[in-house]
Design a protein around this motif. Structure first.
Motif, mmCIF file in Angstrom:
data_model
loop_
_atom_site.group_PDB
_atom_site.id
_atom_site.type_symbol
_atom_site.label_atom_id
_atom_site.label_comp_id
_atom_site.label_asym_id
_atom_site.label_seq_id
_atom_site.Cartn_x
_atom_site.Cartn_y
_atom_site.Cartn_z
ATOM 1 N N ASN A 71 20.660 -0.789 9.564
ATOM 2 C CA ASN A 71 20.111 -1.794 9.686
ATOM 3 C C ASN A 71 19.424 -1.894 10.745
ATOM 4 O OD1 ASN A 71 19.658 -4.347 9.575
ATOM 5 N ND2 ASN A 71 22.172 -5.144 10.331
ATOM 6 N N PRO A 72 18.000 -1.342 11.327
ATOM 7 C CA PRO A 72 17.454 -1.415 12.110
ATOM 8 C C PRO A 72 16.652 -2.908 12.558
ATOM 9 C CG PRO A 72 15.540 -1.595 10.367
ATOM 10 C CD PRO A 72 17.069 -1.263 9.681
ATOM 11 N N LEU A 73 17.120 -3.827 12.158
ATOM 12 C CA LEU A 73 17.028 -5.157 12.711
ATOM 13 C C LEU A 73 17.879 -5.312 13.574
ATOM 14 C CD1 LEU A 73 16.184 -7.069 10.052
ATOM 15 C CD2 LEU A 73 14.190 -6.000 11.357
ATOM 16 N N GLN A 74 19.033 -4.996 13.996
ATOM 17 C CA GLN A 74 19.819 -5.636 14.715
ATOM 18 C C GLN A 74 19.731 -4.376 16.370
ATOM 19 O OE1 GLN A 74 23.151 -3.490 13.428
ATOM 20 N NE2 GLN A 74 22.795 -1.682 13.353
ATOM 21 N N TYR A 75 18.199 -3.434 15.847
ATOM 22 C CA TYR A 75 18.543 -2.763 17.638
ATOM 23 C C TYR A 75 16.646 -3.136 17.758
ATOM 24 C CZ TYR A 75 21.388 0.778 15.286
ATOM 25 O OH TYR A 75 22.716 1.536 14.726
ATOM 26 N N ILE A 76 16.158 -4.549 16.399
ATOM 27 C CA ILE A 76 15.488 -4.507 17.829
ATOM 28 C C ILE A 76 15.372 -6.321 18.183
ATOM 29 C CG2 ILE A 76 12.675 -5.496 17.290
ATOM 30 C CD1 ILE A 76 13.352 -3.117 14.899
ATOM 31 N N GLN B 71 13.508 -12.459 11.911
ATOM 32 C CA GLN B 71 14.242 -11.002 11.402
ATOM 33 C C GLN B 71 15.290 -11.351 10.263
ATOM 34 O OE1 GLN B 71 17.389 -10.855 14.363
ATOM 35 N NE2 GLN B 71 15.988 -9.410 15.831
ATOM 36 N N TYR B 72 15.084 -13.245 9.939
ATOM 37 C CA TYR B 72 15.887 -13.848 8.986
ATOM 38 C C TYR B 72 14.918 -13.009 7.705
ATOM 39 C CZ TYR B 72 16.292 -16.943 5.676
ATOM 40 O OH TYR B 72 16.868 -17.793 4.011
ATOM 41 N N TYR B 73 13.377 -13.726 7.528
ATOM 42 C CA TYR B 73 12.667 -13.563 6.321
ATOM 43 C C TYR B 73 12.470 -11.807 6.250
ATOM 44 C CZ TYR B 73 11.328 -17.815 6.149
ATOM 45 O OH TYR B 73 11.737 -19.832 6.010
ATOM 46 N N MET B 74 12.574 -10.948 7.116
ATOM 47 C CA MET B 74 12.557 -9.188 6.989
ATOM 48 C C MET B 74 13.457 -8.776 6.041
ATOM 49 S SD MET B 74 11.221 -7.840 10.494
ATOM 50 C CE MET B 74 11.015 -6.589 9.936
ATOM 51 N N VAL C 165 14.764 -11.107 4.118
ATOM 52 C CA VAL C 165 15.631 -11.727 2.741
ATOM 53 C C VAL C 165 14.870 -10.447 1.867
ATOM 54 C CG1 VAL C 165 14.408 -14.135 1.738
ATOM 55 C CG2 VAL C 165 15.889 -14.312 3.816
ATOM 56 N N CYS C 166 13.391 -10.300 2.402
ATOM 57 C CA CYS C 166 12.404 -9.693 1.877
ATOM 58 C C CYS C 166 12.564 -7.738 1.698
ATOM 59 C CB CYS C 166 10.974 -9.663 2.736
ATOM 60 S SG CYS C 166 10.187 -11.625 2.549
ATOM 61 N N GLY C 167 13.976 -8.243 1.672
ATOM 62 C CA GLY C 167 14.582 -6.586 1.619
ATOM 63 C C GLY C 167 13.999 -5.435 2.565
ATOM 64 N N PHE C 168 13.995 -5.889 3.630
ATOM 65 C CA PHE C 168 13.701 -4.557 4.862
ATOM 66 C C PHE C 168 14.470 -3.715 5.027
ATOM 67 C CE2 PHE C 168 13.147 -3.584 9.148
ATOM 68 C CZ PHE C 168 11.802 -2.560 8.734
ATOM 69 N N ASN C 169 15.846 -4.403 5.433
ATOM 70 C CA ASN C 169 17.003 -3.264 5.046
ATOM 71 C C ASN C 169 17.065 -1.748 4.501
ATOM 72 O OD1 ASN C 169 17.850 -4.165 7.035
ATOM 73 N ND2 ASN C 169 19.271 -5.241 7.106
ATOM 74 N N ASP C 170 16.536 -3.108 3.142
ATOM 75 C CA ASP C 170 17.146 -1.911 1.926
ATOM 76 C C ASP C 170 16.008 -0.969 1.209
ATOM 77 O OD1 ASP C 170 19.266 -3.216 1.021
ATOM 78 O OD2 ASP C 170 18.522 -4.541 -0.238
ATOM 79 N N SER C 171 14.983 -1.379 2.013
ATOM 80 C CA SER C 171 13.579 -0.517 1.890
ATOM 81 C C SER C 171 13.148 0.525 3.009
ATOM 82 C CB SER C 171 12.170 -1.589 1.785
ATOM 83 O OG SER C 171 12.369 -2.214 3.378
ATOM 84 N N MET C 172 14.194 0.318 3.942
ATOM 85 C CA MET C 172 13.824 1.468 4.627
ATOM 86 C C MET C 172 15.156 2.569 4.554
ATOM 87 S SD MET C 172 11.854 0.912 7.784
ATOM 88 C CE MET C 172 13.493 2.204 8.676
ATOM 89 N N SER C 173 16.467 2.268 3.543
ATOM 90 C CA SER C 173 16.969 2.904 3.339
ATOM 91 C C SER C 173 16.409 3.836 2.368
ATOM 92 C CB SER C 173 17.983 1.966 2.797
ATOM 93 O OG SER C 173 18.812 1.591 3.849
#
Length: 105
Positions: free
Chosen positions: A57-62, A70-73, A75-83
């Protein structure tokens, strides 16, 4: 006399044809059975990979990004796309280790 022999010969040829078609059907069914189990194993492994990337989960490090962004990222699936990107890079690096398979690089 020859009619009896011709009839028996035709029955024998039909018997051989039925054996051949049964063998072909068996081989075809066996192939589908092997592919079904192979794909089942692949699905099992891929399901396990999904849980492997739960911690990614890269958002927890930023901390610079605002909470709303962060919420909208998420919702848009930023974590899944990074995976998916990390998985694709790992697969590409693993394929580079196979001799004579460079896949364009």
């Amino acid at each position: 006399m020859l009619n009896w022999f011709a009839e028996k010969w035709n029955q024998f040829v039909d018997y051989l044809y039925q054996i051949f078609t049964s063998a072909v059907a068996f081989l075809k069914d066996f192939l589908w059975w092997v592919l079904d189990h192979l794909f089942g194993a692949v699905v099992f492994v891929l399901d396990g990979l999904g849980s492997l990337f739960q911690g990614l989960n890269p958002l927890q490090y930023i901390s610079v990004i605002p909470a709303e962004t962060q919420y909208y990222m998420v919702v848009c699936g930023f974590n899944d796309s990074m995976s998916m990107i990390v998985t694709a890079l790992i697969i590409r690096m693993m394929l580079q280790l196979i001799p004579f398979v460079r896949l364009g690089s």
